[in-house]
Design a protein around this motif. Structure first.
Motif, mmCIF file in Angstrom:
data_model
loop_
_atom_site.group_PDB
_atom_site.id
_atom_site.type_symbol
_atom_site.label_atom_id
_atom_site.label_comp_id
_atom_site.label_asym_id
_atom_site.label_seq_id
_atom_site.Cartn_x
_atom_site.Cartn_y
_atom_site.Cartn_z
ATOM 1 N N ARG A 239 -7.784 -1.882 2.316
ATOM 2 C CA ARG A 239 -7.383 -2.947 1.259
ATOM 3 C C ARG A 239 -6.439 -3.697 2.053
ATOM 4 O O ARG A 239 -6.398 -4.883 1.724
ATOM 5 C CB ARG A 239 -6.359 -2.138 0.129
ATOM 6 C CG ARG A 239 -7.411 -1.338 -0.797
ATOM 7 C CD ARG A 239 -6.929 -0.669 -1.959
ATOM 8 N NE ARG A 239 -5.858 0.415 -1.406
ATOM 9 C CZ ARG A 239 -6.154 1.675 -1.400
ATOM 10 N NH1 ARG A 239 -7.600 1.830 -1.327
ATOM 11 N NH2 ARG A 239 -5.573 2.572 -0.758
ATOM 12 N N GLN B 148 -9.025 -6.255 3.772
ATOM 13 C CA GLN B 148 -9.552 -6.973 2.808
ATOM 14 C C GLN B 148 -8.490 -8.090 2.615
ATOM 15 O O GLN B 148 -9.074 -9.395 2.415
ATOM 16 C CB GLN B 148 -9.648 -6.447 1.537
ATOM 17 C CG GLN B 148 -10.896 -5.695 1.422
ATOM 18 C CD GLN B 148 -11.198 -5.034 -0.142
ATOM 19 O OE1 GLN B 148 -10.331 -4.627 -0.785
ATOM 20 N NE2 GLN B 148 -12.455 -5.153 -0.429
ATOM 21 N N GLY C 256 -12.470 -3.039 6.011
ATOM 22 C CA GLY C 256 -12.279 -3.948 4.832
ATOM 23 C C GLY C 256 -12.362 -5.207 5.175
ATOM 24 O O GLY C 256 -12.773 -6.113 4.134
ATOM 25 N N GLU D 142 0.770 -1.276 0.020
ATOM 26 C CA GLU D 142 0.096 -0.098 -0.020
ATOM 27 C C GLU D 142 0.946 1.333 0.042
ATOM 28 O O GLU D 142 0.593 2.243 -0.728
ATOM 29 C CB GLU D 142 -0.851 0.096 1.246
ATOM 30 C CG GLU D 142 -2.176 -0.664 1.080
ATOM 31 C CD GLU D 142 -2.965 -0.313 0.104
ATOM 32 O OE1 GLU D 142 -3.069 0.979 -0.072
ATOM 33 O OE2 GLU D 142 -3.485 -1.321 -0.649
#
Lengths: 161, 161
Positions: free
Chosen positions: B45, B48, B131, A13
């Motif tokens: 993210r 997730q 997420g 990220e």
């Protein structure tokens, strides 16, 4: 293991974010700070913090080689769950650390097609090493190269003062 | 433990970087993306990705409460090395998760003087939860509040579709 995944995902990220934000900048601003140097700087500071904790109960090192062995073993295991596979030196301050299965590259297929992408994912780790060495009193220049994914070589050149 | 430190240091760097880069932006750009939403998005993210790995061998959940219990226990332990200390619900889709010693706040002294800083260090974690829930089929709004460092409450409101 999922705890490795946490670091790997967060690292991913961070790389994506730094590159995305850079794309939005004007050319002049881009010159000032390249993505690689931003990521390297983050790694440097994380490396400084980590080495302090890891060496808390470690007796002092007898020479540079001793420090490098510690980086290859304890430091590397702590971060990447494995040790460096091969350490070479010219005994004049240059060390080559080879990791045959570098954690941050294992998600890439091992052909040639992603070779260009590799430097983005190595900058943070170069910084980690440089930061750790810096806190152990060694100034260094750390670079990385990939010739065959997911294997990776880090070259450390100790700067004599 | 030093492996927690890796995540904590990297998280710290990321927050600092996002805020620093924001400070360099013009006002108009700042409106488009606030730091909190950037960090929340990163957390989303990462959450997730992590939940997918953690639930790989888990039987399916029988209801929302069952999902929330999993988040409080397995998911939290995996990331923060401890479980949520208290879970409360109104049985209408609102859950309050209380962590009495939240890992990302333990570095702050527990007086009132850093209270304003807390939201920066909670945005990523709110995203993690959102997420994770999203990948388990639950849309949610996740917010966090601190009344006494390093204790922290996450409020999750499940969005009915």
């Amino acid at each position: 293991m999922a705890d490795d995944a946490l670091f790997e995902f967060l690292h991913m990220e961070m790389v994506a974010h730094v590159y995305k934000e850079q794309a939005a900048r004007t050319e002049m601003e881009q010159e000032r700070s390249t993505c690689v140097s931003i990521l390297e700087g983050m790694g440097f500071r994380v490396g400084q913090g980590l080495i302090e904790r890891i060496t808390k109960d470690t007796p002092s090192f007898k020479d540079d080689l001793d420090v490098m062995k510690f980086i290859c073993k304890d430091f590397w295991i702590n971060i990447f769950r494995k040790q460096i596979d091969n350490l070479r030196t010219n005994h004049q301050g240059t060390y080559v650390l080879q990791d045959n299965k570098f954690a941050l590259l294992t998600q890439f297929s091992n052909g040639k097609q992603y070779m260009e992408e590799a430097p983005k994912y190595l900058a943070f780790s170069c910084g980690l090493v440089r930061g750790a060495l810096s806190n152990l009193g060694l100034d260094s220049v750390v670079t990385a190269e990939v010739s065959n994914m997911p294997s990776c070589k880090f070259q450390v050149v100790i700067q004599k003062t």
